[in-house]
Design an enzyme around this catalytic site. Structure first.
Site, PDB file in Angstrom:
ATOM      1  N   ARG A   1      60.057 -18.260  93.867  1.00 44.58           N
ATOM      2  CA  ARG A   1      58.596 -18.673  93.215  1.00 44.58           C
ATOM      3  C   ARG A   1      57.778 -17.233  92.813  1.00 44.58           C
ATOM      4  O   ARG A   1      57.672 -16.634  94.165  1.00 44.58           O
ATOM      5  CB  ARG A   1      57.845 -19.783  94.001  1.00 44.58           C
ATOM      6  CG  ARG A   1      56.485 -19.906  93.653  1.00 44.58           C
ATOM      7  CD  ARG A   1      55.720 -20.699  94.565  1.00 44.58           C
ATOM      8  NE  ARG A   1      56.566 -21.834  95.171  1.00 44.58           N
ATOM      9  CZ  ARG A   1      56.063 -22.125  96.595  1.00 44.58           C
ATOM     10  NH1 ARG A   1      55.332 -21.386  97.337  1.00 44.58           N
ATOM     11  NH2 ARG A   1      56.669 -23.223  96.935  1.00 44.58           N
TER      12      ARG A   1
ATOM     13  N   ASP B   1      57.304 -19.768 101.879  1.00 46.25           N
ATOM     14  CA  ASP B   1      56.282 -19.008 101.465  1.00 46.25           C
ATOM     15  C   ASP B   1      55.889 -17.706 101.850  1.00 46.25           C
ATOM     16  O   ASP B   1      56.542 -17.344 102.735  1.00 46.25           O
ATOM     17  CB  ASP B   1      54.748 -20.016 101.691  1.00 46.25           C
ATOM     18  CG  ASP B   1      54.739 -21.367 101.210  1.00 46.25           C
ATOM     19  OD1 ASP B   1      55.606 -21.629 100.031  1.00 46.25           O
ATOM     20  OD2 ASP B   1      53.888 -21.939 101.706  1.00 46.25           O
TER      21      ASP B   1
HETATM   22  C1  LIG Z   1      52.936 -23.910  93.558  1.00 48.36           C
HETATM   23  C2  LIG Z   1      52.186 -22.627  94.250  1.00 48.36           C
HETATM   24  C3  LIG Z   1      52.555 -21.824  95.480  1.00 48.36           C
HETATM   25  C4  LIG Z   1      51.876 -20.965  95.778  1.00 48.36           C
HETATM   26  N1  LIG Z   1      52.301 -20.404  97.036  1.00 48.36           N
HETATM   27  C5  LIG Z   1      51.827 -19.179  97.439  1.00 48.36           C
HETATM   28  C6  LIG Z   1      52.524 -18.335  98.567  1.00 48.36           C
HETATM   29  O1  LIG Z   1      53.584 -18.847  98.994  1.00 48.36           O
HETATM   30  N2  LIG Z   1      51.929 -17.347  98.674  1.00 48.36           N
HETATM   31  C7  LIG Z   1      50.555 -16.760  98.168  1.00 48.36           C
HETATM   32  O2  LIG Z   1      50.133 -15.704  98.685  1.00 48.36           O
HETATM   33  N3  LIG Z   1      50.023 -17.691  97.093  1.00 48.36           N
HETATM   34  C8  LIG Z   1      50.620 -18.628  96.654  1.00 48.36           C
HETATM   35  N4  LIG Z   1      50.041 -19.323  95.656  1.00 48.36           N
HETATM   36  C9  LIG Z   1      48.517 -19.079  95.118  1.00 48.36           C
HETATM   37  C10 LIG Z   1      48.723 -17.962  94.371  1.00 48.36           C
HETATM   38  O3  LIG Z   1      48.965 -16.785  94.865  1.00 48.36           O
HETATM   39  C11 LIG Z   1      47.059 -17.854  93.519  1.00 48.36           C
HETATM   40  O4  LIG Z   1      46.284 -17.421  94.611  1.00 48.36           O
HETATM   41  C12 LIG Z   1      46.879 -19.040  92.847  1.00 48.36           C
HETATM   42  O5  LIG Z   1      47.930 -19.821  92.301  1.00 48.36           O
HETATM   43  C13 LIG Z   1      45.916 -18.699  91.819  1.00 48.36           C
HETATM   44  O6  LIG Z   1      46.332 -17.806  91.007  1.00 48.36           O
HETATM   45  P1  LIG Z   1      46.804 -18.557  89.415  1.00 48.36           P
HETATM   46  O7  LIG Z   1      48.086 -17.623  89.025  1.00 48.36           O
HETATM   47  O8  LIG Z   1      46.690 -19.729  89.355  1.00 48.36           O
HETATM   48  O9  LIG Z   1      45.762 -17.665  88.285  1.00 48.36           O
HETATM   49  P2  LIG Z   1      44.220 -17.656  88.546  1.00 48.36           P
HETATM   50  O10 LIG Z   1      44.068 -16.462  87.384  1.00 48.36           O
HETATM   51  O11 LIG Z   1      43.775 -17.295  89.783  1.00 48.36           O
HETATM   52  O12 LIG Z   1      43.821 -18.845  87.781  1.00 48.36           O
HETATM   53  C14 LIG Z   1      43.894 -19.230  86.566  1.00 48.36           C
HETATM   54  C15 LIG Z   1      43.113 -20.632  86.327  1.00 48.36           C
HETATM   55  O13 LIG Z   1      43.706 -21.445  87.273  1.00 48.36           O
HETATM   56  C16 LIG Z   1      42.738 -22.343  87.502  1.00 48.36           C
HETATM   57  N5  LIG Z   1      42.634 -22.206  88.989  1.00 48.36           N
HETATM   58  C17 LIG Z   1      43.255 -21.393  89.929  1.00 48.36           C
HETATM   59  N6  LIG Z   1      42.995 -21.551  91.220  1.00 48.36           N
HETATM   60  C18 LIG Z   1      42.231 -22.403  91.264  1.00 48.36           C
HETATM   61  C19 LIG Z   1      41.551 -23.030  92.261  1.00 48.36           C
HETATM   62  N7  LIG Z   1      41.670 -22.746  93.641  1.00 48.36           N
HETATM   63  N8  LIG Z   1      40.728 -24.061  92.213  1.00 48.36           N
HETATM   64  C20 LIG Z   1      40.456 -24.430  90.941  1.00 48.36           C
HETATM   65  N9  LIG Z   1      40.897 -23.736  89.830  1.00 48.36           N
HETATM   66  C21 LIG Z   1      42.020 -22.919  89.870  1.00 48.36           C
HETATM   67  C22 LIG Z   1      41.416 -21.964  86.923  1.00 48.36           C
HETATM   68  O14 LIG Z   1      41.076 -22.648  85.738  1.00 48.36           O
HETATM   69  C23 LIG Z   1      41.527 -20.655  86.703  1.00 48.36           C
HETATM   70  O15 LIG Z   1      40.990 -20.078  85.542  1.00 48.36           O
HETATM   71  C24 LIG Z   1      50.935 -20.459  95.190  1.00 48.36           C
HETATM   72  C25 LIG Z   1      50.308 -21.090  93.962  1.00 48.36           C
HETATM   73  C26 LIG Z   1      51.075 -22.227  93.496  1.00 48.36           C
HETATM   74  C27 LIG Z   1      50.480 -22.387  92.132  1.00 48.36           C
END
Ligand SMILES: Cc1cc2nc3c(=O)[nH]c(=O)nc-3n(C[C@H](O)[C@H](O)[C@H](O)COP(=O)(O)OP(=O)(O)OC[C@H]3O[C@@H](n4cnc5c(N)ncnc54)[C@H](O)[C@@H]3O)c2cc1C
Length: 308
Positions: free
Chosen positions: A184, A134
Protein backbone atom coordinates in the site's frame (compact mmCIF):
# COMPACT_ATOMS: atom_id res chain seq x y z
CA UNK A 1 0.42 24.92 8.66
CA UNK A 2 -1.89 23.48 11.29
CA UNK A 3 -1.08 19.87 10.48
CA UNK A 4 2.28 19.71 12.31
CA UNK A 5 0.77 21.41 15.39
CA UNK A 6 -2.03 18.87 15.56
CA UNK A 7 0.40 16.01 15.02
CA UNK A 8 2.53 17.31 17.89
CA UNK A 9 -0.62 17.50 20.06
CA UNK A 10 -1.38 13.91 19.14
CA UNK A 11 1.68 12.88 21.22
CA UNK A 12 0.63 14.91 24.29
CA UNK A 13 -0.99 13.08 27.20
CA UNK A 14 -2.58 16.31 28.46
CA UNK A 15 -4.27 16.94 25.09
CA UNK A 16 -5.32 13.29 24.94
CA UNK A 17 -7.12 13.61 28.28
CA UNK A 18 -8.72 16.95 27.36
CA UNK A 19 -9.97 15.93 23.94
CA UNK A 20 -11.02 12.41 24.88
CA UNK A 21 -13.15 13.74 27.74
CA UNK A 22 -14.92 16.52 25.76
CA UNK A 23 -18.57 15.48 25.33
CA UNK A 24 -18.76 16.68 21.73
CA UNK A 25 -15.68 14.73 20.60
CA UNK A 26 -17.61 11.48 20.27
CA UNK A 27 -19.84 12.76 17.45
CA UNK A 28 -16.89 13.94 15.41
CA UNK A 29 -14.95 10.75 16.11
CA UNK A 30 -17.88 8.64 14.87
CA UNK A 31 -17.40 9.98 11.35
CA UNK A 32 -14.01 8.25 11.12
CA UNK A 33 -14.29 5.43 13.67
CA UNK A 34 -17.70 3.80 13.40
CA UNK A 35 -17.65 1.71 16.57
CA UNK A 36 -15.85 0.56 19.67
CA UNK A 37 -16.49 -3.20 19.59
CA UNK A 38 -16.60 -6.08 17.11
CA UNK A 39 -20.39 -6.12 17.56
CA UNK A 40 -20.52 -2.48 16.46
CA UNK A 41 -18.54 -3.07 13.27
CA UNK A 42 -19.84 -6.44 12.03
CA UNK A 43 -23.01 -4.82 10.60
CA UNK A 44 -20.83 -2.19 8.91
CA UNK A 45 -18.65 -4.88 7.37
CA UNK A 46 -21.77 -6.58 6.02
CA UNK A 47 -23.23 -3.31 4.76
CA UNK A 48 -20.06 -2.28 2.91
CA UNK A 49 -19.33 -5.69 1.39
CA UNK A 50 -23.00 -5.78 0.34
CA UNK A 51 -22.30 -2.64 -1.68
CA UNK A 52 -19.39 -4.27 -3.50
CA UNK A 53 -16.68 -2.73 -1.32
CA UNK A 54 -13.86 -4.58 0.43
CA UNK A 55 -12.42 -3.77 3.85
CA UNK A 56 -9.23 -3.69 5.79
CA UNK A 57 -9.96 -3.66 9.52
CA UNK A 58 -7.88 -1.75 12.06
CA UNK A 59 -8.35 -2.23 15.80
CA UNK A 60 -7.21 1.23 16.91
CA UNK A 61 -4.36 1.57 19.36
CA UNK A 62 -0.63 2.30 19.26
CA UNK A 63 2.29 3.21 21.52
CA UNK A 64 1.35 0.71 24.21
CA UNK A 65 3.58 0.53 27.30
CA UNK A 66 3.39 -3.05 28.62
CA UNK A 67 3.69 -6.57 27.13
CA UNK A 68 0.22 -7.29 28.55
CA UNK A 69 -1.26 -4.51 26.42
CA UNK A 70 0.52 -5.93 23.38
CA UNK A 71 -0.98 -9.36 24.09
CA UNK A 72 -4.41 -7.75 24.49
CA UNK A 73 -4.00 -6.10 21.07
CA UNK A 74 -3.15 -9.47 19.53
CA UNK A 75 -6.21 -11.00 21.20
CA UNK A 76 -8.48 -8.22 19.93
CA UNK A 77 -7.45 -9.09 16.35
CA UNK A 78 -7.87 -12.81 17.03
CA UNK A 79 -11.39 -12.15 18.31
CA UNK A 80 -12.20 -10.13 15.20
CA UNK A 81 -10.92 -12.89 12.91
CA UNK A 82 -12.90 -15.46 14.85
CA UNK A 83 -16.06 -13.41 14.38
CA UNK A 84 -15.34 -12.89 10.67
CA UNK A 85 -14.99 -16.63 10.04
CA UNK A 86 -18.71 -17.48 9.66
CA UNK A 87 -19.19 -14.57 7.24
CA UNK A 88 -16.84 -16.28 4.74
CA UNK A 89 -15.69 -13.02 3.22
CA UNK A 90 -12.18 -14.24 2.34
CA UNK A 91 -9.91 -11.43 1.15
CA UNK A 92 -12.86 -9.01 1.09
CA UNK A 93 -12.12 -8.38 4.77
CA UNK A 94 -8.43 -8.22 5.61
CA UNK A 95 -6.64 -6.74 8.65
CA UNK A 96 -4.32 -3.76 9.03
CA UNK A 97 -2.05 -3.74 12.07
CA UNK A 98 0.29 -1.25 13.70
CA UNK A 99 3.34 -3.03 15.12
CA UNK A 100 3.67 -0.43 17.89
CA UNK A 101 0.43 -1.83 19.25
CA UNK A 102 2.03 -5.29 19.28
CA UNK A 103 4.92 -4.12 21.47
CA UNK A 104 7.50 -2.96 18.90
CA UNK A 105 8.71 -0.03 21.05
CA UNK A 106 9.14 -2.05 24.27
CA UNK A 107 12.48 -3.62 25.28
CA UNK A 108 13.01 -6.60 22.96
CA UNK A 109 10.18 -5.09 20.95
CA UNK A 110 11.13 -6.36 17.51
CA UNK A 111 10.87 -10.00 18.62
CA UNK A 112 7.82 -9.28 20.77
CA UNK A 113 5.96 -7.60 17.88
CA UNK A 114 6.85 -10.49 15.56
CA UNK A 115 5.70 -13.04 18.16
CA UNK A 116 2.40 -11.18 18.61
CA UNK A 117 1.64 -10.52 14.97
CA UNK A 118 2.44 -14.03 13.71
CA UNK A 119 -0.65 -15.72 15.25
CA UNK A 120 -2.81 -12.96 13.77
CA UNK A 121 -1.36 -13.59 10.30
CA UNK A 122 -1.84 -17.35 10.78
CA UNK A 123 -5.46 -16.91 11.90
CA UNK A 124 -6.15 -14.57 8.98
CA UNK A 125 -4.70 -17.10 6.53
CA UNK A 126 -6.85 -19.84 8.07
CA UNK A 127 -10.01 -17.91 7.09
CA UNK A 128 -8.65 -17.15 3.61
CA UNK A 129 -7.51 -13.58 4.15
CA UNK A 130 -4.41 -11.63 5.01
CA UNK A 131 -2.77 -8.84 7.02
CA UNK A 132 -1.10 -5.57 6.03
CA UNK A 133 1.51 -3.95 8.27
CA UNK A 134 0.83 -0.21 8.56
CA UNK A 135 3.73 2.24 8.35
CA UNK A 136 4.29 4.35 11.46
CA UNK A 137 7.03 6.94 12.09
CA UNK A 138 10.32 6.51 10.25
CA UNK A 139 12.24 5.15 13.26
CA UNK A 140 10.06 2.01 13.24
CA UNK A 141 10.37 1.10 9.58
CA UNK A 142 13.52 -1.07 9.46
CA UNK A 143 11.91 -3.31 12.07
CA UNK A 144 8.56 -3.29 10.19
CA UNK A 145 10.19 -4.28 6.87
CA UNK A 146 12.21 -7.05 8.58
CA UNK A 147 9.01 -8.43 10.17
CA UNK A 148 7.25 -8.18 6.81
CA UNK A 149 10.02 -10.18 5.15
CA UNK A 150 9.99 -12.78 7.91
CA UNK A 151 6.20 -13.23 7.72
CA UNK A 152 6.27 -13.48 3.93
CA UNK A 153 8.40 -16.64 4.14
CA UNK A 154 5.27 -18.52 5.28
CA UNK A 155 2.57 -16.04 4.23
CA UNK A 156 3.64 -14.33 0.98
CA UNK A 157 0.38 -12.35 0.82
CA UNK A 158 1.28 -10.33 3.92
CA UNK A 159 1.30 -6.68 2.88
CA UNK A 160 3.12 -3.59 4.04
CA UNK A 161 2.79 0.17 3.70
CA UNK A 162 5.24 2.70 2.28
CA UNK A 163 5.03 6.49 2.57
CA UNK A 164 5.90 8.80 -0.34
CA UNK A 165 7.00 11.65 1.98
CA UNK A 166 10.12 9.70 3.07
CA UNK A 167 13.32 9.95 1.02
CA UNK A 168 14.04 6.25 1.61
CA UNK A 169 10.80 5.04 0.04
CA UNK A 170 11.85 4.97 -3.62
CA UNK A 171 14.48 2.41 -2.73
CA UNK A 172 12.08 0.44 -0.51
CA UNK A 173 9.57 0.43 -3.39
CA UNK A 174 12.12 -0.98 -5.84
CA UNK A 175 12.93 -3.84 -3.45
CA UNK A 176 9.26 -4.62 -2.70
CA UNK A 177 8.22 -4.37 -6.36
CA UNK A 178 10.98 -6.80 -7.34
CA UNK A 179 10.11 -9.39 -4.69
CA UNK A 180 6.40 -9.46 -5.55
CA UNK A 181 5.00 -7.90 -2.38
CA UNK A 182 1.54 -6.52 -1.75
CA UNK A 183 2.28 -2.85 -1.06
CA UNK A 184 0.00 0.00 0.00
CA UNK A 185 1.40 3.36 -1.04
CA UNK A 186 0.30 6.38 1.02
CA UNK A 187 1.59 9.94 1.35
CA UNK A 188 2.37 9.55 5.08
CA UNK A 189 0.56 10.80 8.17
CA UNK A 190 3.26 11.41 10.81
CA UNK A 191 5.31 14.51 11.66
CA UNK A 192 8.68 13.77 10.10
CA UNK A 193 11.82 15.97 10.12
CA UNK A 194 13.31 17.56 7.00
CA UNK A 195 16.37 15.26 7.26
CA UNK A 196 14.26 12.25 6.29
CA UNK A 197 11.13 13.52 4.56
CA UNK A 198 9.82 15.96 1.95
CA UNK A 199 7.91 18.78 3.63
CA UNK A 200 6.13 20.29 0.61
CA UNK A 201 2.92 18.80 -0.73
CA UNK A 202 4.00 19.04 -4.39
CA UNK A 203 7.23 17.12 -3.63
CA UNK A 204 5.32 14.43 -1.75
CA UNK A 205 2.85 14.11 -4.63
CA UNK A 206 5.60 13.92 -7.27
CA UNK A 207 7.37 11.22 -5.26
CA UNK A 208 4.03 9.38 -4.98
CA UNK A 209 3.76 9.21 -8.77
CA UNK A 210 7.37 8.04 -9.22
CA UNK A 211 6.94 5.32 -6.58
CA UNK A 212 3.58 4.22 -7.95
CA UNK A 213 5.14 3.82 -11.40
CA UNK A 214 7.77 1.52 -9.87
CA UNK A 215 5.07 -0.54 -8.13
CA UNK A 216 2.86 -0.76 -11.22
CA UNK A 217 5.76 -1.90 -13.39
CA UNK A 218 6.97 -4.41 -10.77
CA UNK A 219 6.03 -7.95 -9.83
CA UNK A 220 3.89 -7.14 -6.79
CA UNK A 221 0.34 -6.02 -6.04
CA UNK A 222 0.00 -2.24 -5.69
CA UNK A 223 -2.61 -0.81 -3.30
CA UNK A 224 -3.23 2.89 -3.89
CA UNK A 225 -3.99 4.40 -0.48
CA UNK A 226 -5.14 7.92 -1.27
CA UNK A 227 -8.22 10.13 -1.62
CA UNK A 228 -6.44 12.54 -3.95
CA UNK A 229 -8.47 12.75 -7.20
CA UNK A 230 -5.41 13.65 -9.27
CA UNK A 231 -3.42 10.68 -8.00
CA UNK A 232 -6.34 8.33 -8.56
CA UNK A 233 -6.56 9.36 -12.22
CA UNK A 234 -2.79 9.01 -12.60
CA UNK A 235 -2.92 5.57 -10.94
CA UNK A 236 -5.51 4.38 -13.45
CA UNK A 237 -3.33 5.63 -16.31
CA UNK A 238 -0.17 3.99 -14.89
CA UNK A 239 -2.01 0.70 -14.36
CA UNK A 240 -3.25 0.82 -17.95
CA UNK A 241 0.24 1.57 -19.32
CA UNK A 242 1.73 -1.27 -17.26
CA UNK A 243 -0.87 -3.63 -18.75
CA UNK A 244 -2.45 -4.42 -15.39
CA UNK A 245 -5.97 -5.82 -15.31
CA UNK A 246 -8.55 -4.47 -12.84
CA UNK A 247 -7.84 -7.26 -10.35
CA UNK A 248 -4.08 -6.68 -10.41
CA UNK A 249 -4.14 -3.58 -8.22
CA UNK A 250 -6.62 -1.90 -5.89
CA UNK A 251 -7.66 1.42 -4.43
CA UNK A 252 -7.92 1.99 -0.69
CA UNK A 253 -9.53 4.87 1.19
CA UNK A 254 -10.38 5.57 4.80
CA UNK A 255 -13.85 5.02 6.24
CA UNK A 256 -15.77 8.30 6.35
CA UNK A 257 -13.64 10.10 3.74
CA UNK A 258 -14.94 10.59 0.17
CA UNK A 259 -17.44 7.75 0.56
CA UNK A 260 -19.10 8.58 -2.79
CA UNK A 261 -15.77 8.00 -4.47
CA UNK A 262 -15.54 4.54 -2.86
CA UNK A 263 -18.80 3.59 -4.56
CA UNK A 264 -17.92 5.26 -7.88
CA UNK A 265 -14.65 3.34 -8.22
CA UNK A 266 -16.29 0.06 -7.20
CA UNK A 267 -19.06 0.65 -9.76
CA UNK A 268 -16.39 1.13 -12.43
CA UNK A 269 -15.17 -2.38 -11.64
CA UNK A 270 -12.20 -1.44 -9.48
CA UNK A 271 -11.29 -3.26 -6.30
CA UNK A 272 -11.99 -0.64 -3.65
CA UNK A 273 -11.00 -1.37 -0.05
CA UNK A 274 -12.20 0.76 2.85
CA UNK A 275 -9.82 1.05 5.80
CA UNK A 276 -12.17 0.79 8.75
CA UNK A 277 -10.88 1.50 12.24
CA UNK A 278 -12.72 0.65 15.44
CA UNK A 279 -12.02 0.38 19.16
CA UNK A 280 -11.72 2.57 22.21
CA UNK A 281 -8.14 3.85 21.87
CA UNK A 282 -8.96 6.12 18.93
CA UNK A 283 -7.06 9.28 19.93
CA UNK A 284 -3.93 8.94 17.71
CA UNK A 285 -5.93 7.81 14.67
CA UNK A 286 -8.46 10.61 15.12
CA UNK A 287 -5.81 13.32 15.52
CA UNK A 288 -4.09 12.25 12.28
CA UNK A 289 -7.42 12.60 10.46
CA UNK A 290 -7.83 16.12 11.88
CA UNK A 291 -4.27 17.01 10.83
CA UNK A 292 -4.84 15.91 7.24
CA UNK A 293 -7.57 18.43 6.58
CA UNK A 294 -7.88 21.83 8.26
CA UNK A 295 -11.64 21.84 7.59
CA UNK A 296 -11.98 18.83 9.91
CA UNK A 297 -10.29 20.78 12.67
CA UNK A 298 -12.46 23.86 12.07
CA UNK A 299 -15.58 21.68 12.26
CA UNK A 300 -14.32 20.07 15.46
CA UNK A 301 -13.37 23.41 17.02
CA UNK A 302 -16.77 24.95 16.09
CA UNK A 303 -18.60 21.99 17.67
CA UNK A 304 -16.55 22.37 20.87
CA UNK A 305 -17.29 26.10 21.06
CA UNK A 306 -21.00 25.91 20.23
CA UNK A 307 -21.54 23.12 22.80
CA UNK A 308 -19.14 24.60 25.36
C1 LIG B 1 -6.26 3.13 3.15
C2 LIG B 1 -5.29 4.06 3.79
C3 LIG B 1 -4.36 3.55 4.68
C4 LIG B 1 -3.40 4.40 5.24
N1 LIG B 1 -2.39 3.88 6.01
C5 LIG B 1 -1.40 4.67 6.43
C6 LIG B 1 -0.25 4.16 7.07
O1 LIG B 1 -0.11 2.96 7.29
N2 LIG B 1 0.73 5.04 7.46
C7 LIG B 1 0.64 6.38 7.23
O2 LIG B 1 1.57 7.12 7.56
N3 LIG B 1 -0.47 6.89 6.64
C8 LIG B 1 -1.47 6.10 6.23
N4 LIG B 1 -2.56 6.64 5.59
C9 LIG B 1 -2.78 8.11 5.61
C10 LIG B 1 -2.05 8.80 4.47
O3 LIG B 1 -0.66 8.79 4.72
C11 LIG B 1 -2.52 10.26 4.31
O4 LIG B 1 -2.26 10.97 5.48
C12 LIG B 1 -3.98 10.41 3.98
O5 LIG B 1 -4.42 9.40 3.10
C13 LIG B 1 -4.26 11.77 3.31
O6 LIG B 1 -3.59 11.84 2.09
P1 LIG B 1 -4.32 11.71 0.65
O7 LIG B 1 -3.46 10.84 -0.19
O8 LIG B 1 -5.69 11.27 0.82
O9 LIG B 1 -4.16 13.14 0.01
P2 LIG B 1 -4.50 14.60 0.53
O10 LIG B 1 -3.85 15.51 -0.44
O11 LIG B 1 -4.18 14.75 1.97
O12 LIG B 1 -6.07 14.65 0.38
C14 LIG B 1 -6.73 14.64 -0.88
C15 LIG B 1 -8.20 14.93 -0.63
O13 LIG B 1 -8.77 13.85 0.12
C16 LIG B 1 -9.65 14.34 1.11
N5 LIG B 1 -9.10 14.04 2.45
C17 LIG B 1 -7.87 13.57 2.74
N6 LIG B 1 -7.73 13.38 4.07
C18 LIG B 1 -8.88 13.76 4.63
C19 LIG B 1 -9.38 13.78 5.97
N7 LIG B 1 -8.64 13.38 7.01
N8 LIG B 1 -10.63 14.23 6.18
C20 LIG B 1 -11.41 14.64 5.16
N9 LIG B 1 -11.01 14.63 3.87
C21 LIG B 1 -9.78 14.19 3.60
C22 LIG B 1 -9.77 15.81 0.88
O14 LIG B 1 -10.83 16.02 -0.02
C23 LIG B 1 -8.45 16.16 0.25
O15 LIG B 1 -8.50 17.32 -0.52
C24 LIG B 1 -3.48 5.80 4.98
C25 LIG B 1 -4.43 6.30 4.10
C26 LIG B 1 -5.31 5.45 3.48
C27 LIG B 1 -6.28 6.02 2.50
Amino acid sequence: MLGPVILAASRSDRMRRLISAAPVTKQVVDRFIPGETVDDVLPIIQELTGKGLELTMDVVGEDITTPEQAAAARDAYLELIDRLKPLELGTSAEMSVKLSMFGQALPGGHELALANVRPVVEAAAAIGTTVTLDAEDHTTLDSMFAIHEELRKDFPQTGCVIQSYLFRTEEDARRLAANGSRVRLVKGAYKEPAEVAYQQKHEIDKAYVRILKTLMEGEGYPMIGSHDPRLITIAQELAHRAGRKLDEYEFQMLYGIRSDEHLRLAAEGHRMRVYTAYGTDWYGYFMRRLAEKPANLRFFARSMISRG
